[in-house]
Structure formats: C-alpha cells, structure tokens
Write a protein that holds these residues in place. Sequence first.
Motif, PDB file in Angstrom:
ATOM      1  N   ILE A 106       0.842  -1.203   0.000  1.00 34.05           N
ATOM      2  CA  ILE A 106       0.000   0.000   0.000  1.00 34.05           C
ATOM      3  C   ILE A 106       0.879   1.257   0.000  1.00 34.05           C
ATOM      4  CG2 ILE A 106      -1.600   1.360   1.417  1.00 34.05           C
ATOM      5  CD1 ILE A 106      -2.916  -1.361   2.174  1.00 34.05           C
ATOM      6  N   ILE A 107       1.945   1.244   0.826  1.00 30.57           N
ATOM      7  CA  ILE A 107       2.856   2.402   0.832  1.00 30.57           C
ATOM      8  C   ILE A 107       3.537   2.507  -0.536  1.00 30.57           C
ATOM      9  CG2 ILE A 107       4.935   3.387   1.871  1.00 30.57           C
ATOM     10  CD1 ILE A 107       4.163   2.021   4.491  1.00 30.57           C
ATOM     11  N   GLY A 108       3.944   1.347  -1.063  1.00 29.13           N
ATOM     12  CA  GLY A 108       4.408   1.299  -2.445  1.00 29.13           C
ATOM     13  C   GLY A 108       5.832   1.752  -2.683  1.00 29.13           C
ATOM     14  N   ARG A 109       6.557   2.106  -1.628  1.00 24.50           N
ATOM     15  CA  ARG A 109       7.938   2.549  -1.842  1.00 24.50           C
ATOM     16  C   ARG A 109       8.683   2.493  -0.516  1.00 24.50           C
ATOM     17  NH1 ARG A 109       8.423   8.190  -0.323  1.00 24.50           N
ATOM     18  NH2 ARG A 109       6.404   8.841   0.496  1.00 24.50           N
ATOM     19  N   VAL A 110       9.996   2.566  -0.618  1.00 24.96           N
ATOM     20  CA  VAL A 110      10.828   2.623   0.583  1.00 24.96           C
ATOM     21  C   VAL A 110      10.930   4.076   1.019  1.00 24.96           C
ATOM     22  CG1 VAL A 110      13.137   2.191   1.472  1.00 24.96           C
ATOM     23  CG2 VAL A 110      12.122   0.607  -0.150  1.00 24.96           C
TER      24      VAL A 110
ATOM     25  N   PRO B  93      12.786   7.154   2.596  1.00 25.54           N
ATOM     26  CA  PRO B  93      14.224   7.420   2.599  1.00 25.54           C
ATOM     27  C   PRO B  93      14.824   7.454   4.000  1.00 25.54           C
ATOM     28  CG  PRO B  93      12.974   9.402   2.045  1.00 25.54           C
ATOM     29  CD  PRO B  93      11.990   8.280   2.115  1.00 25.54           C
ATOM     30  N   GLY B  94      16.107   7.119   4.066  1.00 18.59           N
ATOM     31  CA  GLY B  94      16.861   7.300   5.305  1.00 18.59           C
ATOM     32  C   GLY B  94      16.619   6.253   6.368  1.00 18.59           C
ATOM     33  N   ARG B  95      15.991   5.154   6.001  1.00 18.20           N
ATOM     34  CA  ARG B  95      15.777   4.095   6.994  1.00 18.20           C
ATOM     35  C   ARG B  95      15.676   2.743   6.297  1.00 18.20           C
ATOM     36  NH1 ARG B  95      10.344   7.208   8.430  1.00 18.20           N
ATOM     37  NH2 ARG B  95      11.300   8.708   7.025  1.00 18.20           N
ATOM     38  N   LYS B  96      15.971   1.721   7.072  1.00 17.85           N
ATOM     39  CA  LYS B  96      15.889   0.364   6.530  1.00 17.85           C
ATOM     40  C   LYS B  96      14.455  -0.145   6.653  1.00 17.85           C
ATOM     41  CE  LYS B  96      18.258  -4.049   6.827  1.00 17.85           C
ATOM     42  NZ  LYS B  96      19.426  -3.925   5.945  1.00 17.85           N
ATOM     43  N   THR B  97      13.979  -0.826   5.630  1.00 16.36           N
ATOM     44  CA  THR B  97      12.626  -1.364   5.622  1.00 16.36           C
ATOM     45  C   THR B  97      12.696  -2.884   5.563  1.00 16.36           C
ATOM     46  OG1 THR B  97      11.761   0.589   4.491  1.00 16.36           O
ATOM     47  CG2 THR B  97      10.423  -1.398   4.390  1.00 16.36           C
ATOM     48  N   VAL B  98      12.135  -3.526   6.563  1.00 14.08           N
ATOM     49  CA  VAL B  98      12.073  -4.993   6.600  1.00 14.08           C
ATOM     50  C   VAL B  98      10.619  -5.392   6.371  1.00 14.08           C
ATOM     51  CG1 VAL B  98      12.464  -7.059   7.987  1.00 14.08           C
ATOM     52  CG2 VAL B  98      14.011  -5.093   8.217  1.00 14.08           C
ATOM     53  N   VAL B  99      10.383  -6.127   5.299  1.00 21.41           N
ATOM     54  CA  VAL B  99       9.013  -6.516   4.937  1.00 21.41           C
ATOM     55  C   VAL B  99       8.826  -7.998   5.245  1.00 21.41           C
ATOM     56  CG1 VAL B  99       7.312  -6.663   3.079  1.00 21.41           C
ATOM     57  CG2 VAL B  99       8.976  -4.780   3.106  1.00 21.41           C
ATOM     58  N   MET B 100       7.850  -8.300   6.097  1.00 20.10           N
ATOM     59  CA  MET B 100       7.558  -9.697   6.435  1.00 20.10           C
ATOM     60  C   MET B 100       6.613 -10.286   5.395  1.00 20.10           C
ATOM     61  SD  MET B 100       7.273  -9.512  10.583  1.00 20.10           S
ATOM     62  CE  MET B 100       7.222 -11.294  10.776  1.00 20.10           C
TER      63      MET B 100
ATOM     64  N   SER C 217      14.429  -7.307  -4.329  1.00 15.70           N
ATOM     65  CA  SER C 217      14.767  -5.993  -3.779  1.00 15.70           C
ATOM     66  C   SER C 217      16.006  -5.478  -4.490  1.00 15.70           C
ATOM     67  CB  SER C 217      15.045  -6.115  -2.281  1.00 15.70           C
ATOM     68  OG  SER C 217      15.730  -4.968  -1.840  1.00 15.70           O
ATOM     69  N   ASP C 218      15.988  -4.209  -4.847  1.00 17.40           N
ATOM     70  CA  ASP C 218      17.165  -3.658  -5.531  1.00 17.40           C
ATOM     71  C   ASP C 218      17.961  -2.739  -4.611  1.00 17.40           C
ATOM     72  OD1 ASP C 218      15.424  -1.590  -5.308  1.00 17.40           O
ATOM     73  OD2 ASP C 218      15.178  -1.241  -7.464  1.00 17.40           O
ATOM     74  N   SER C 219      17.707  -2.869  -3.288  1.00 20.25           N
ATOM     75  CA  SER C 219      18.394  -1.982  -2.357  1.00 20.25           C
ATOM     76  C   SER C 219      18.707  -2.727  -1.062  1.00 20.25           C
ATOM     77  CB  SER C 219      17.486  -0.779  -2.059  1.00 20.25           C
ATOM     78  OG  SER C 219      17.882  -0.164  -0.864  1.00 20.25           O
ATOM     79  N   ALA C 220      19.870  -2.406  -0.475  1.00 22.11           N
ATOM     80  CA  ALA C 220      20.223  -3.010   0.813  1.00 22.11           C
ATOM     81  C   ALA C 220      19.295  -2.507   1.906  1.00 22.11           C
ATOM     82  CB  ALA C 220      21.669  -2.674   1.155  1.00 22.11           C
ATOM     83  N   ASP C 221      18.600  -1.388   1.648  1.00 22.20           N
ATOM     84  CA  ASP C 221      17.687  -0.820   2.642  1.00 22.20           C
ATOM     85  C   ASP C 221      16.289  -1.409   2.559  1.00 22.20           C
ATOM     86  OD1 ASP C 221      19.535   0.753   3.864  1.00 22.20           O
ATOM     87  OD2 ASP C 221      19.134   2.498   2.606  1.00 22.20           O
ATOM     88  N   LEU C 222      16.086  -2.386   1.672  1.00 20.73           N
ATOM     89  CA  LEU C 222      14.785  -3.055   1.556  1.00 20.73           C
ATOM     90  C   LEU C 222      15.017  -4.559   1.586  1.00 20.73           C
ATOM     91  CD1 LEU C 222      11.741  -3.159   1.005  1.00 20.73           C
ATOM     92  CD2 LEU C 222      12.273  -3.003  -1.452  1.00 20.73           C
ATOM     93  N   VAL C 223      14.462  -5.208   2.625  1.00 19.95           N
ATOM     94  CA  VAL C 223      14.666  -6.638   2.808  1.00 19.95           C
ATOM     95  C   VAL C 223      13.313  -7.321   2.937  1.00 19.95           C
ATOM     96  CG1 VAL C 223      15.639  -8.387   4.346  1.00 19.95           C
ATOM     97  CG2 VAL C 223      16.852  -6.233   4.006  1.00 19.95           C
ATOM     98  N   PHE C 224      13.113  -8.408   2.196  1.00 18.32           N
ATOM     99  CA  PHE C 224      11.924  -9.241   2.357  1.00 18.32           C
ATOM    100  C   PHE C 224      12.343 -10.479   3.141  1.00 18.32           C
ATOM    101  CE2 PHE C 224      11.172  -6.774  -1.487  1.00 18.32           C
ATOM    102  CZ  PHE C 224       9.889  -6.296  -1.263  1.00 18.32           C
ATOM    103  N   THR C 225      11.576 -10.825   4.155  1.00 18.29           N
ATOM    104  CA  THR C 225      11.983 -11.951   4.989  1.00 18.29           C
ATOM    105  C   THR C 225      10.777 -12.748   5.490  1.00 18.29           C
ATOM    106  OG1 THR C 225      13.171 -12.581   7.004  1.00 18.29           O
ATOM    107  CG2 THR C 225      12.009 -10.494   7.082  1.00 18.29           C
ATOM    108  N   ALA C 226      11.018 -14.060   5.658  1.00 20.21           N
ATOM    109  CA  ALA C 226      10.012 -14.931   6.283  1.00 20.21           C
ATOM    110  C   ALA C 226      10.428 -15.274   7.711  1.00 20.21           C
ATOM    111  CB  ALA C 226       9.845 -16.199   5.456  1.00 20.21           C
TER     112      ALA C 226
END
Length: 124
Positions: free
Chosen positions: A10-14, A16-23, A31-40
Amino acid sequence: MIMGSTTFDIIGRVLPGRKTVVMTRNPARCSDSADLVFTADPPEAILADLSDQGYTQAVVVGGAKINQLFAQKGLLDELILTVSPYAFGSGLSIFSDSVDLKLTLKRFWTLDDNTLCLRYGVVH
Ligand SMILES: NC(=O)c1ccc[n+]([C@@H]2O[C@H](COP(=O)([O-])OP(=O)(O)OC[C@H]3O[C@@H](n4cnc5c(N)ncnc54)[C@H](OP(=O)(O)O)[C@@H]3O)[C@@H](O)[C@H]2O)c1
C-alpha cells in the motif's frame, strides 16, 4: 521499519533514510536496495539480525497481523498512536487478535492543530 507485505504494497515505496524490513511468506521477492529486505523470519530473528547490524531501535509499522506477531511474543516496548481528524470506513484494528497489554502514557504532543500523538510504554 518492520511491516507486513500488505502494508508495504500500500505504501508502495521505501521511505528514505531508513531500513525497511518486509515480512512475507514469499521472501524471494526482489529488492534492488540493501535498505529493503523481504523476509520470512519470525519477529525475534528479525530483531536479532537488526541488532547484529548495529540497529538499536525498530518501529513495527503494521498492519494488524504483524503488530499481533510482535505483541503476542512480548516484543513491543512502546505503542505510539496518532489521532487524526478524519472519520472514515468502519475502523481497522491495531491487532488482528486478542491482546492484553498494560500501558502507561509516557508523552503526548500535537503534530498540528488537529492531530494528537500519544506515546505509551508497555509494562513488561
Ligand atoms: N493506520 C495505520 O497506522 C496503519 C498502519 C499500517 C497498516 N495499516 C493498514 O492495515 C492494513 C494491512 O494490515 P494487515 O494486517 O491486513 O496486513 P499486514 O500486517 O500489513 O501484512 C500481512 C502480510 O504479512 C505477511 N505475514 C503475515 N504473517 C507472517 C509471518 N508469520 N511471517 C512472514 N510474513 C507474514 C503475509 O504476507 P504474504 O502474503 O506476502 O506472505 C501477510 O499477507 C492496510 O489496510 C493498511 O493500510 C494501517
């Protein structure tokens, strides 16, 4: 910032300036960025991993399903609520199931003339 995949989509983007961990149960998402991680990984493993990377604070952004996972394991130290001047829909729950958290009001402040922010501590 830790969030569920529904909230991230829904947010649709990372932000800026913080790491985003998506469960997600589909951590192969690209993910094309070290600041965006998908994890189970489960909540405690996510927090341990962030700690190993040097992070000292994490914000669980939601939604209700992800809030519930952290709450039921006693991993929330604070609950920060924003009261905004809009009434719409039929309401969304903060948690997806029953919780039992004792809270103490630590601080409150206004974000503008109509918007209140409440910061509660969770009593462990
Ligand atoms: N008002 C606010 O402050 C606020 C904040 C955040 C969200 N929201 C709202 O909340 C709604 C979304 O909340 P939601 O509860 O439906 O969804 P959510 O918590 O954002 O995400 C749910 C998703 O997280 C993944 N997930 C759930 N359990 C998991 C687990 N154990 N391990 C790994 N991944 C897991 C699954 O993704 P996969 O399907 O990819 O496996 C699941 O579909 C939206 O309407 C959003 O706008 C409001």
